[in-house]
Enzyme design. Structure first.
Site, mmCIF file in Angstrom:
data_model
loop_
_atom_site.group_PDB
_atom_site.id
_atom_site.type_symbol
_atom_site.label_atom_id
_atom_site.label_comp_id
_atom_site.label_asym_id
_atom_site.label_seq_id
_atom_site.Cartn_x
_atom_site.Cartn_y
_atom_site.Cartn_z
ATOM 1 N N SER A 173 62.967 25.675 -16.989
ATOM 2 C CA SER A 173 61.765 25.948 -16.903
ATOM 3 C C SER A 173 61.182 25.806 -18.131
ATOM 4 C CB SER A 173 61.603 27.226 -16.352
ATOM 5 O OG SER A 173 60.570 28.289 -16.268
ATOM 6 N N ARG A 193 45.914 -16.289 9.299
ATOM 7 C CA ARG A 193 46.683 -15.472 8.225
ATOM 8 C C ARG A 193 45.189 -14.628 8.094
ATOM 9 N NH1 ARG A 193 47.535 -20.103 5.001
ATOM 10 N NH2 ARG A 193 49.829 -19.479 6.507
#
Lengths: 455, 455, 455, 455
Positions: D274, D313
């Protein structure tokens, strides 16, 4: 720049989420913290100055950070190690005040908030440009006739300006949402290891206030490290904005269909071509906007799901925000950037809009006729009579007006000139103009005025 | 009531989304429209009265509606057929004014808005109850010591009241969001077939204004049938609220783990039992809240995706809202309903909270010690010294205080009584109390006051 | 039937997920368990018979179950209480063997599997009908000329049969996925309270085998109560199927646009009408399919997220499946049901398909021309030459053939008859026919043969 | 490497999705196409050789590609321009055969498939390592006692090996899914501009077959450019795998809680520390796996939604895959990479597992006692008796065994030694061992054998 960044993302926002920018945002927090503590009398002004002058991303070794980050578990830890080294070299006395009273998450969360604030402003610029273009289109085309389409079927006449006024209105709302966001969601996070600012004893809230001032950020009532609703709200707000862009780009692409042909992207050499079909002019900007916008809703759901983090700092949920929240911003900005470029250059084929109004041979005026008949008949009978005439017109491939003109039930009620008038689209626009003016008025009130000589 | 409705949903909101309620909401629109048109002079008062008196869901044949709906494509069409029949039987003259100038979507959208308004108020009631319970818990436990946990590891002391204050703060924000929603998002939709109110000629906006008055709904600048951001914003707001409930129920369930044991659901016969394990008392309310809340984010993404509808009325996107938006509301209300019932009856094991603070044999005071040492050492050295002592304590299975008390580097700086004081959790709460009071003050200001004699 | 069930759901699958069906599925598990234990010699045949005869949903009080479920936390617990009461009345000796060795989740999970098996078969029926209709369309329209569209722009000639062959191929794959699912995913769950079958001592796996036989379900290597991948795979498979239906219904709706007009839903009285526009024939089946299919992807993500459940039985994640998984099935079946009804009655406007090929005045033959020219020129030059001719044709509003015929560079290479031939769509279909035949052959091999006299 | 890549992604997969790798995959398609056409006699061997030798990503100017891509609308178009230039310089005669008969999407889709194939193999390597580690853990801990937890409450005894066998079984299934994927989903796409291979006349399918051979890819019946189910299936399969990793990393993190302490990540300097709390050892690998895995489900829903693309497409849907599909792969591989590294080094605290079995003072043996009693009593009575004893034990803070030993109803049935035996966890494992062996046997059969001397 990655190969697809120009398609999905925005040049004004990308630099705000570069590795260097992420590092600088954390450093901005650390520097402001030191200055706040100096103002609060916790540390000396010279220590704050030393820390501030070390908080420059260009002094940092980014590849080392990337290397060290996974084992550390967050970016702030290795970054603080480098910061300590830099401060230690220049000003050993200041070393003990680096990151004093804060925790990694304070730096990371507030850093993210600073990035989001900058990005929000960049997106607001795009919104202003988009809104200005929509004002222009709306003013120009407030009376340009167009067929309204519902369920992908031609419905009734409207105007193109009415359509763009609807889009404009949505963007005016988005501007307000972004302003709210700057005020309520993008606020300081400063709580220390567990949110209590324990390391600062009884000075925590005073320093928090000064820190918020330094960063010009609103100060919340209580640290929010464990309650991520504000971040999620930011994500959701951008999700709404993306949704509007998806809607508009879908509509634009439909108007641009070969068979509709009412709009087109501005032609330009090589733009939207095909690798094999020489005639192709694909609406590539629409595709880019739709593609980036359609990715955002799912990302928003990830952020919403991530609210369920554990206890005072979660394991997995918080960390999942680190790339997802920036990605939401970047994709949204990619869309606003493309749309802001596209709209002012949009080609409007108003003659094709007019032609298309005739495609159904009068069917789209059925409602108007039905309504006129219902002055004498009841509405259901009128609806049925016209419905039947519509079917005849379609079956016999005749104009609805012709069919109606031969129908004794109709001619008993409507004179030929009445019938003709009912087939005039400009006569059937109702309140379209009023709605348009209401939106334009709101736009004029809300949007920044262009410098004189340009408007 | 379906088999799982009691688990996932709320008795106060379910009736608002029944079939009959959906029908009534549409009818409320139709009745209000007739009255507005009477006030505007378009139709007679007696016609409006006849229509209004026919607009009662109990007069309608719901199975027939269900049967006819799929071919019609929306619920309003067969409903209007039935309404016509009812009005026609009672008051043939009024028949031509049924649904006059409106389109199906006007009735469906405004109907949904009316349902959402009622549901929002029901959820607000739950939020008030939840907030009141959290005020109570926060006041009671503002000094109840608890270990803060980050990354699922014990971190530092905090208080249980600090934790509940964080939850409370989130709910105070949600209350504001719901109020905003009532004001800005839940507004009238009235545009006619294409949004132009063409069928009302030049009277459209006047009637719209009167209609909004009749329904006590805000009137937007322009119809929003094709721009669904307001609906999506409502969904997103509930998504944020659900996220908070997921967070809290996850936390509650973690505090209730056998190994943690700091909270429990109130015991009651047969509650949370197992079909086979006699000792089981499962936290079923937490599971219910978490289960319903975890379903909402994806539903929000569906609504956001649905913004991309086509043209002036979409094909597929709009229709996908019909069940999803109510489902979001119902699941959210299911969660608020359960949480409002759970919180006031939550069992707090404060002695276990205190015991658990000692589980690490002092390691959670490492930061406090490190900080104290850094008054003399630089911070990195202090951190390293304590880190090493922590490792020794773990390895040797001794209390950190004992290890430190034997370390000459430490005792050179800290006296025994200083060391002892550092291991006292109440000494290391920083600004927790101040944050708690700030949240409580805001709660008192915002929450409705309970009637005297009950608080 | 709820008001919208006919739109979103399927009559063949709805009964499988009624409250009664859910109860019966659990009871089927309990009855089969008793019989398996009788076969294994653990309990007497008469006890098994008594339990089996009590396992009829119509003997159960469903409203009481709904009432008791929330506090119990799952449906099996109150259901077992009722079952005990019923068995106890009829056959007290059998009472101690009810649910023997099992846990609630065994009954709930296997019950769900039984429901999913039935639903899968119902969906397979729809898929067979869909595939048969697509075979029919493909055979009929293998040479029906149609323009292929890419990026919503006309591209090249193709045939409608080629398009439907692509859809058919997707459904052939889905049929295989569903078969795999029945074999690999829909398997017995039987593990007892913690997955070890501890209550059955050393007889657990034997009973498990017999139980699987009773239910005709595959037997997995190890209980899967805590590993929900098979359930999630089922959800994902249906998500893929829904995706195909969304694609097809989107395409259908585009082909049905007023401006395209190549397909339409079968006209029928009152179908797809408007509450106000008499001419409207909205493609309501397409909207229904698209609306239900578009809701599934997000639900799949919920199930995928729910995989992250805790330990041996999760809190929240498992419970979230209870409605979401059935909802995925029901919405998917809603789509297949509508599509199976629509496709055989689809109106194909082949003359409009042919007409639309001419809309671009020859531009869609640009690739063919470019290719022909590249026999002599290099490809880039050919592409450029044709691209420029396309621009001229558009600008001058002339047919591309006319423009090319006047271009000396072109006529130097291509004779007039060559040019004419290049503008004949039937000449430019490449391998379309071969692809179509390959798909049809696979369909014939895989699909069940219709009874003679019908095909 | 970006700052967070080490946390979220995998070093074995990242290079497969670099810009250069994406370009190379497209070029691999183009080179193989030329070779296939040479083999088919369409072009000369020397042309194919010239094209092949030009298809090297290091010859390409990537920044220019990035610059040109947005206007072109896809990456293949500017890439082909560069390829033409390169081929043109070296071998002008070959120029006309570059990309012959193909369309951009053929190159992009097949390029993606090639990338996915490589990535699938890399992930399979991780899965093999994970499975091997789980085999090891399962073998070592098949009898290591552990409490099973349901609803986050202690339930019954099990073994840690049983738990890891469940995980292992899930990975064995995932391996099969990936193998299926390589066989069925990752196939050639080659269809030309509209899917008909029109530009190749009647040679299309022959060339397609040769091309598939060149790339060692399966050949589908019909091009799939417009039917993206295979891509979506790949995404879904990885979603399932990610779900398993989320589940395991969640479990690991719960086992690692301070209060549970049954597992821990291997300690190493600086890992999981930490920035302020010296005692912290956060389970950072678990967080990384959970964070990446929790992002995947929503991305899968994006791909599923994208199936609804338009016509031959799509505009927007296809393009949205370009980054999302790689992202799914990269995040999944990020998880497998971390898990493969973590599992072999996992610290198992078997003594703490044993201690935790005693936390409830015997309550977890309630089912065993109830079962023993039900040999004489009926099951409901036995359940009730033990349930009541459990409540007494909790209330009086005594061991359940003690409470039961004083209960005359119990001692009438069970002798003291019987009671003692019921509180022995090893006596209550049922078929755990058999299930474990079944999974291990399957693992041995399926997993690649390690070279002798290592196993």
């Amino acid at each position: 720049m990655h190969l697809l960044d120009g398609f999905f993302r925005s040049p004004s926002v990308e630099p705000l989420f570069s590795d260097a920018a992420a590092v600088q945002a954390i450093l901005d927090f650390e520097a402001a913290l030191a200055r706040a503590q100096a103002r609060g009398g916790l540390i000396s002004g010279s220590a704050a100055a030393a820390i501030t002058s070390s908080c420059r991303a260009d002094l940092f070794d980014l590849p080392s950070l990337a290397q060290a980050m996974p084992a550390a578990g967050n970016l702030a830890i290795p970054l603080l190690k480098q910061l300590n080294a830099i401060v230690g070299r220049n000003s050993p006395d200041a070393l003990r005040y680096v990151h004093f009273g804060a925790t990694s998450q304070d730096a990371l969360d507030t850093g993210l908030v600073l990035q989001l604030r900058n990005a929000t402003r960049a997106i607001e610029n795009d919104l202003n440009a988009i809104a200005a273009a929509l004002v222009q289109l709306t003013e120009t085309h407030r009376r340009t006739l167009l067929v309204a389409r519902t369920w992908l079927q031609q419905a009734l006449p409207t105007t193109f300006g009415y359509v763009t006024a609807g889009w404009l209105d949505a963007f005016l709302q988005h501007r307000k949402r972004l302003e709210d966001q700057l005020e309520n969601s993008l606020v300081l996070q400063f709580g220390g290891a567990a949110g209590t600012l324990a390391a600062l004893g009884d000075r925590g809230t005073q320093i928090a206030k000064l820190l918020a001032e330094e960063l010009v950020l609103p100060l919340p009532r209580i640290p929010w490290h464990a309650q991520r609703e504000r971040i999620a709200e930011t994500a959701a707000t951008l999700g709404l904005l993306s949704g509007t862009m998806a809607k508009i780009s879908r509509d634009l692409s439909l108007y641009m269909q070969t068979e509709v042909g009412e709009l087109s992207e501005p032609p330009s050499t090589g733009r939207g071509g095909s690798s094999t079909m020489p005639h192709k002019q694909n609406p590539v900007a629409c595709a880019a906007i739709l593609a980036s916008a359609s990715r955002v809703p799912a990302l928003v759901s990830t952020v919403l799901s991530g609210l369920a983090g554990e206890y005072q700092r979660s394991l997995g949920a918080w960390q999942s925000e680190w790339e997802v929240v920036p990605e939401i911003v970047r994709l949204t900005a990619g869309g606003t950037n493309q749309l802001a470029a596209l709209l002012p250059r949009l080609t409007v084929h108003s003659e094709k809009m007019r032609t298309n109004l005739d495609l159904t041979h009068g069917l789209i005026y059925g409602e108007a006729v039905s309504l006129a008949l219902s002055e004498k008949l009841n509405r259901a009978s009128a609806h049925k009579l016209v419905e039947s005439a519509c079917r005849s017109a379609q079956f016999e491939k005749r104009h609805l007006r012709a069919v109606l003109s031969e129908d004794a039930d109709v001619t008993a009620i409507l004179k030929p000139e009445n019938i003709a008038s009912l087939f005039e689209p400009a006569n059937y626009l109702g309140s379209a103009g009023t709605f348009i003016e209401a939106v334009l008025a709101a736009a004029r009130e809300q949007l920044p005025q262009k410098p004189s000589g340009k408007g």
